[in-house]
Design an enzyme around this catalytic site. Structure first.
Site, mmCIF file in Angstrom:
data_model
loop_
_atom_site.group_PDB
_atom_site.id
_atom_site.type_symbol
_atom_site.label_atom_id
_atom_site.label_comp_id
_atom_site.label_asym_id
_atom_site.label_seq_id
_atom_site.Cartn_x
_atom_site.Cartn_y
_atom_site.Cartn_z
ATOM 1 N N GLU B 167 -1.705 11.466 -58.138
ATOM 2 C CA GLU B 167 -1.878 11.534 -59.530
ATOM 3 C C GLU B 167 -0.937 12.438 -60.238
ATOM 4 O O GLU B 167 -0.597 13.541 -59.624
ATOM 5 C CB GLU B 167 -3.281 12.041 -60.142
ATOM 6 C CG GLU B 167 -3.278 12.162 -61.458
ATOM 7 C CD GLU B 167 -4.740 12.794 -61.825
ATOM 8 O OE1 GLU B 167 -5.864 12.391 -61.336
ATOM 9 O OE2 GLU B 167 -4.692 13.400 -63.010
ATOM 10 N N GLU B 172 -1.064 16.192 -70.801
ATOM 11 C CA GLU B 172 -2.280 16.311 -71.115
ATOM 12 C C GLU B 172 -2.581 17.405 -72.075
ATOM 13 O O GLU B 172 -1.697 18.573 -71.639
ATOM 14 C CB GLU B 172 -3.399 16.017 -69.893
ATOM 15 C CG GLU B 172 -3.217 17.362 -69.039
ATOM 16 C CD GLU B 172 -4.349 17.202 -67.969
ATOM 17 O OE1 GLU B 172 -5.178 16.507 -68.098
ATOM 18 O OE2 GLU B 172 -3.945 17.500 -66.687
#
Lengths: 759, 291
Positions: B167, B172
């Protein structure tokens, strides 16, 4: 604020010794027009900034503020407030204003920041800026600011700094201890800054609500409840209460209402509507004010030919009733044939009053009513008059028969035509005392002090409350009370039971019982015998209150063994509330039945009044609704009226109206056109709630003069309730409507899921 | 983004971020002084545009489903993170704005038994690539408990379980720290709270106030993180813990854009969380990096 707190001054002169300010921290102002006033950012860093002084609120503990050199966020000193015990005889709170004699130019900044801590976790009631003892045009504050025992930075953003070209109010605070016990609050590093870490989330006026201001020409109100919500650097919203002057206001119709830059709304005309909206720095603010009145409908002719008692409306058309009237002080009165059956009054029978030669100027005609006037639809009485003279005053007085003149309220209205029927309106709005039953009407023609009667003959007719049903007693809508003496005005008759005890206060009679010891609910009972038909649905309405919170059982049941009943428990409070119970007699039904109130299960007072038992039209359900967009999910279509305002929350749309000032019920209206067939039965259902307890009038009616309507009153609470009313139409026309009249009381009315079914 | 954290791990990660943030601030101060100096470009020079979505279209129109999939629902256990939102494909939650942007909106509303709605879109099986520059220009949402992300997963996640599949979180942020963007990689032995992360702090500004361009440049053994053209972190094969495997040389990845509400990474929203919140995406682009 200025009105509450008197002036008490504590000047901190030492501030003036410290004129040396760190101007190096000022924003770059090369490109700015030279400011007229100093743009000093600092309020309190280690001491008072130049020109700053402190004035405590007069009724606060004026010694609460001091400068602390031991506990500071940084530097040499911090502000300290010794918040007193709320019981402190010198003042139960701390508060005051830090201001400068010369205003400052704050247009370069966008936030007031400071650090604070307290000796225990507390909530500061109010803290902000923009308040001085000279004014509060740009008063800005946060309410309920949480402060802990660690230093933390706080922000109070400036809603629109461009307006603060000369602001003297640098900081103000008003704080009482949450739990009443004293504590210490420190504030440090107070300064105006220009930060990019605070985002304006939304702004609003009137707490973000769309409110309705039903008002006539000349009325004024000020837009209140202005706020801005900010997204702070910690990702939390903080509401800042802002002076309305920060906002720019617009009226959609300046012929009807204007609004100035302080948010003062002035109504210029009663003809039409205007909506007041606002922007803050160009962005639209939530909330609006709808100004204007629905037109007063022209009054219909009253039909009381089938009336069972003398009550408003009165048309003098009944041959069965005895109208209890009297001409006095030289006025000769009689019910006679209408001498001029034309124009607005073609009806057969009217009242004559002749003011005989030499009679007192206050000679007139009184009518005693069997029931008090019901002002629930409006506080405007309509009277049709025929006078041989134009331009003479007609005085209409109403009072309680038992109290007499002390309860009397009067209005004078001039005639405008001679020897022709005309309608005169007597608007008692604001004069009606809700505690008094007005059951006498007195009418005087040419009421001019010391002007004796000259033998003129006058006529009057059609005494009618605007907005009400013009038909008296015609058994319209199946709403007739099956009970006798439901309002207890006839004293100790019709009712029975050990709780039966009629008392009278202020001209109003009611049943009063005080339960001393608790036992079975049926141990203390008030009942009235009434026939109940099995399978029939009944609506029981009554007003009740207590001396505290308690419950009572109300319902219908057999008046003989086995005493089968259908009941509900109602919660009484010290405030009189109206209750409406829908009861279906599924399992019993004989002549010897009764309405019952069982109050023995708890101690305390039970006051009961205005008990009404009616049969519903029965059945209902089944058919398709005659209305479009009854759930308001289609938005602003199909409905009309100044209360029409669809809002959406969580995917559900509904109609929302907030009535700012009370007036006539029909002043604030939501309607939808629908054909109504005379004599047909209709069931109207809807969901409704409010922000408190209030009532609205709902029903079906003509959508054109004479605006005949069949209505019921729905009592709203903060919980959403489903209401169901059944009407038998006393009128019929294609141009009819469903109507919700909500102007008689202030407060929110939320309506949703309206259906109308023909039974 | 896809992570399961213990309390301890959260603490550990926060501590790590703080340490790194301080380091990054220092770095930024140095970098900011030379951002306008075009003579010292940063990043790969030989970029070849291979995919872009400019999100042009009418207001309220749906996104191009040739490029994007909708993920619906709350997943398992809130997508593995105790997230509180229900993802939908309704235009209220995801649509074009008519001004060249795609908008994901997180709303506080009861829906299918969940207290919030939002949207999550992916390019799985539609747009996938190994290596290159992946970038998007985004105006982020903010607010306590709001968790937006622009991130990637290995294409064969259906066969190879997370975190082995890999990932890459391009950006974020935690809504209660709207001035910090975080870029991370997750793999076996360095996932969830032990992900390899770097963050960038903007001074006197916040990422939910305006658009910024978030990008990675991914080459063999290396992932570089960029904000508005400034490289603020480099993660290489050498950064993975001893014994752990660098899983970013194996397969193409697909992109994901979403706003989560609540969840282990961010905590729960509170009554004063400003909602609705929008993630406004101007464009998403993929470049191949030519030698």
């Amino acid at each position: 604020m200025r009105n509450i707190f008197t002036f008490r001054k504590i000047s901190y002169i030492l501030a003036t010794f410290l004129l040396v300010i760190n101007y190096g921290c000022q924003p770059d102002d090369e490109d700015l027009v030279e400011a007229t006033f100093p743009n000093i950012a600092e309020v309190f860093i280690d001491t008072f900034s130049p020109g700053l002084q402190y004035d405590a609120f007069g009724n606060s503990k004026v010694t609460a503020f001091d400068v602390d050199t031991d506990i500071t966020f940084q530097g040499d000193a911090a502000m300290r407030f010794d918040i007193p015990n709320t019981s402190d005889p010198e003042g139960g709170y701390a508060g005051g204003v830090f201001s400068t004699a010369v205003g400052r130019d704050l247009t370069n900044y966008n936030v007031l920041s400071f650090y604070a801590r307290a000796s225990k976790g507390e909530t500061i009631n109010e803290i902000g800026f923009g308040l001085t003892f000279q004014g509060e045009v740009y008063r800005t504050q946060v309410s309920g600011l949480q402060v802990g025992t660690d230093w933390q930075q706080y922000f109070i953003p400036i809603p629109d700094a461009a307006k603060l070209t000369e602001e003297s109010g640098m900081l103000w605070i008003a704080e009482a201890a949450d739990d009443g016990s004293s504590y210490q609050l420190w504030i440090d590093e107070v300064k105006f800054e220009n930060l990019d870490v605070i985002i304006q989330d939304s702004a609003g006026i009137l707490e973000g609500q769309d409110q309705v201001f039903p008002a006539n020409e000349g009325a004024q109100t000020t837009i209140s409840g202005a706020y801005v919500d900010y997204n702070l650097p910690n990702g939390l919203l903080q509401r800042v209460n802002a002076g309305p002057a920060y906002f720019d206001f617009t009226s959609s119709n300046e012929n009807v209402a204007t609004v100035d830059n302080l948010g003062v709304v002035t109504v210029l005309s009663s003809d039409g509507f205007a909506t007041i909206t606002a922007t803050l720095s160009g962005t639209t603010a939530a909330g609006s004010l709808s100004v204007g009145m629905e037109d007063i409908p022209p009054s219909p002719n009253v039909d009381d030919s089938q009336a069972t008692q003398v009550s408003v409306p009165i048309g003098f058309e009944s041959t069965a009733l005895t109208y209890d009237f009297e001409g006095f002080e030289g006025a000769a009165s009689a019910i006679e044939g209408n001498p001029d059956q034309s124009g607005v009054n073609p009806t057969a029978t009217v009242m004559r009053t002749t003011k005989t030669n030499g009679s007192q100027f206050f000679a007139g005609t009184l009518i005693n009513l069997d029931a008090p006037i019901d002002f629930s639809t409006s506080e405007i009485l309509s009277l049709k008059t025929w006078s041989p003279k134009a331009g003479i005053p007609v005085r209409l007085a109403i009072e309680n028969q038992g109290i007499g003149a002390d309860s009397q309220i009067v209005l004078d209205v001039n005639t405008t035509v001679e020897s022709t029927w005309e309608e005169l309106l007597f608007n008692f709005s604001g004069q009606i005392n809700p505690g008094i039953n007005y059951d006498r009407i007195v009418i005087f023609f040419e009421f001019v002090v010391d002007l004796p009667g000259d033998g003129s003959t006058y006529y009057f007719d059609d005494i009618y409350v605007i907005g009400s049903d013009p038909v008296n007693g015609g058994n319209g809508g199946g709403g007739e009370n099956l009970l006798e003496n439901g309002d207890f005005e006839q004293g100790m008759v019709a009712w029975e039971g050990n709780a039966f005890n009629v008392q009278t206060d202020g001209g109003n009679s009611f049943n009063f019982a005080n339960v001393m010891t608790a036992g079975n609910a049926f141990d203390v009972n008030l009942s009235q015998q009434v026939e109940i038909v099995q399978g029939q649905t009944y609506t029981l309405t009554f007003d009740a209150s207590s001396d505290g919170d308690r419950t009572m059982i109300a319902g219908i049941g057999l008046f003989e063994a086995p005493f089968t009943s259908v009941t509900q428990t109602v919660n009484l409070t010290s405030t009189t509330q109206s209750y409406e119970l829908t009861l279906t007699a599924d399992s019993f039904g004989i002549v010897n039945s009764r309405v019952l109130f069982d109050m023995g299960a708890e101690t305390g007072v039970v006051v009961i009044d205005n008990v009404v038992l009616t049969t519903d039209g029965g059945g209902g359900g089944g058919g398709d609704t005659l209305l479009a967009n009854g759930d308001f999910e289609s938005g602003m279509v199909d409905w009309f009226g100044n209360a029409f305002n669809v809002q959406t929350d969580g995917g559900n749309s509904f109609n929302f109206a907030n009535v700012m000032t009370a007036g006539n019920a029909f002043d604030v209206n939501l309607s939808q056109s629908v054909e109504i067939v005379q004599g047909a039965s209709y069931t109207l259902t809807f969901d409704a709630s409010s922000d408190g307890n209030r009532s609205i009038i709902v029903g079906i009616g003509l959508n054109e003069a004479p605006f005949t309507a069949d209505t019921e009153t729905a009592n709203l609470t903060t919980s959403t309730q489903t209401f169901e009313f059944t009407y038998t139409a006393t009128f019929g026309a294609t141009n009819s409507r469903v109507l919700f009249d909500m102007g008689a009381e202030t407060g929110v009315v939320v309506i949703d899921n309206v259906t109308l079914v023909q039974n | 983004m896809l992570r399961t954290l213990s309390r301890k791990q959260i603490k550990k990660e926060m501590k790590k971020n703080i340490v790194e943030s301080i380091a990054v601030i220092c770095a930024c101060l140095c970098l900011l002084g030379c951002t306008n100096d075009e003579s010292t470009p940063v990043g790969a020079q030989n970029l070849n545009l291979v995919f872009e979505d400019e999100f042009n279209g009418e207001a309220g129109a749906t996104i191009n489903t040739d490029n994007w999939n909708f993920e619906i629902g709350n997943g398992q256990n809130g997508w593995g993170n105790n997230e509180l939102q229900y993802y939908t494909n309704r235009p209220e939650n995801v649509a074009l704005d008519g001004e060249g942007n795609m908008v994901i909106t997180a709303i506080r509303e009861q829906f299918q038994g969940f207290p919030f709605t939002s949207a999550r879109i992916t390019t799985k099986d539609k747009v996938e690539q190994q290596y290159g520059r992946f970038e998007a220009r985004i105006k982020m949402p903010g607010g306590r408990g709001v968790w937006p992300a622009f991130w990637m997963l290995g294409s064969d996640i259906d066969e190879i379980p997370w975190p082995t599949v890999g990932e890459i979180d391009i950006t974020e942020l935690r809504g209660q720290e709207p001035n910090i963007t975080i870029g991370s990689v997750h793999g076996p032995g360095y996932s969830g709270g032990n992900a390899i992360s770097g963050s960038y702090v903007i001074e006197n500004d916040r990422f939910d106030a305006d658009f910024h361009e978030y990008a990675i440049e991914w080459t063999e053994d290396t992932i570089e993180y960029y904000l508005d053209g400034i490289r603020f972190n480099i993660i290489t094969k050498d950064d993975v813990p001893q014994g752990a495997e660098w899983v970013f040389n194996e397969r193409p990845f697909f992109m994901i854009l979403n706003i989560a509400v609540g969840g282990n990474f961010v905590g729960f929203p509170v009554d004063s969380t400003p909602l609705p919140q929008t993630m406004v995406v101007d464009y998403v682009r993929i470049y191949s990096i030519e030698d």
